[in-house]
Design a protein around this motif. Sequence first.
Motif, mmCIF file in Angstrom:
data_model
loop_
_atom_site.group_PDB
_atom_site.id
_atom_site.type_symbol
_atom_site.label_atom_id
_atom_site.label_comp_id
_atom_site.label_asym_id
_atom_site.label_seq_id
_atom_site.Cartn_x
_atom_site.Cartn_y
_atom_site.Cartn_z
ATOM 1 N N ASP A 1 -5.108 6.848 3.000
ATOM 2 C CA ASP A 1 -6.049 7.869 2.547
ATOM 3 C C ASP A 1 -5.658 9.240 3.100
ATOM 4 O O ASP A 1 -5.703 10.244 2.375
ATOM 5 N N MET B 1 -5.457 1.453 5.448
ATOM 6 C CA MET B 1 -6.194 2.194 4.426
ATOM 7 C C MET B 1 -6.485 3.616 4.896
ATOM 8 O O MET B 1 -6.361 4.568 4.117
ATOM 9 N N ASP C 1 -2.530 -1.709 -9.744
ATOM 10 C CA ASP C 1 -2.633 -0.991 -8.469
ATOM 11 C C ASP C 1 -4.097 -0.749 -8.101
ATOM 12 O O ASP C 1 -4.482 -0.896 -6.941
ATOM 13 N N ASP C 2 -4.895 -0.351 -9.088
ATOM 14 C CA ASP C 2 -6.318 -0.101 -8.820
ATOM 15 C C ASP C 2 -7.001 -1.362 -8.298
ATOM 16 O O ASP C 2 -7.753 -1.314 -7.318
ATOM 17 N N ILE D 1 0.843 -1.198 0.000
ATOM 18 C CA ILE D 1 0.000 0.000 0.000
ATOM 19 C C ILE D 1 0.877 1.247 0.000
ATOM 20 O O ILE D 1 0.628 2.197 -0.756
ATOM 21 N N GLU E 1 -12.297 7.463 -7.191
ATOM 22 C CA GLU E 1 -12.541 6.131 -6.631
ATOM 23 C C GLU E 1 -13.773 5.498 -7.254
ATOM 24 O O GLU E 1 -13.799 4.293 -7.506
ATOM 25 N N MET F 1 -5.941 -2.030 -4.768
ATOM 26 C CA MET F 1 -6.568 -1.119 -3.811
ATOM 27 C C MET F 1 -8.032 -1.488 -3.583
ATOM 28 O O MET F 1 -8.560 -1.299 -2.482
ATOM 29 N N VAL G 1 -7.736 -4.088 -1.094
ATOM 30 C CA VAL G 1 -7.481 -3.473 0.214
ATOM 31 C C VAL G 1 -8.809 -3.037 0.835
ATOM 32 O O VAL G 1 -9.065 -3.301 2.010
#
Length: 191
Positions: A124, A120, A99-100, A65, A159, A103, A106
């Motif tokens: 963020d 996370m 990566d997307d 991350i 997002e 995530m 995640v």
Amino acid sequence: MQPKVSQQERHQIRQDEIIAAARHCFRASGFHAASMSQIALEAQLSVGQIYRYFSNKDAIIEEMIRRIIDYRIAEMEGNTQTQLFPQVLAWRQTLNQDDDALMLEVAAEATRNPRVEAMMTEADARMYENACAHLKKTHPHLDDERVRCCVEIMAVLMEGTMFRRLTPQKCDPTQLHKMYQDIIQMLFTDQ
């Protein structure tokens, strides 16, 4: 004769190999199902060797991350063109599809694992603070509260777009591009 590699460089190379193997396993099985044995097999190491570099699977996730967020922050800082944002949204572009997807994993794992939820939240916060600083630099006429609101709206749009990439696009990106331009223009106009 090859140059001598320092202990620190060897350590970094091994960590990179483990992270690459873990990324592959996490993509194939998800965080929850990917085991240390799978990661070790993928990295061509023993589980014990992995524990020399990472204390547990959560530590691997945390490092992964951190690297994704570092990359995104570097890209954000290198890009001063906010006019590209509508294009990215309209055509569902991405810096890195892998990566997307990770995530999204995640986010799913954060609903089950308080440690991943904390990771996370910290990631963020880093992205948010860096985005606020970047936006303030590029749009100094906006007050701090407006900057925070703009960053929050842009994060929701990005997002949401990341999630929407999983489905077929249902409208013309050219039309979306114009609408996103209008939204961004409205956001950056001092009110």
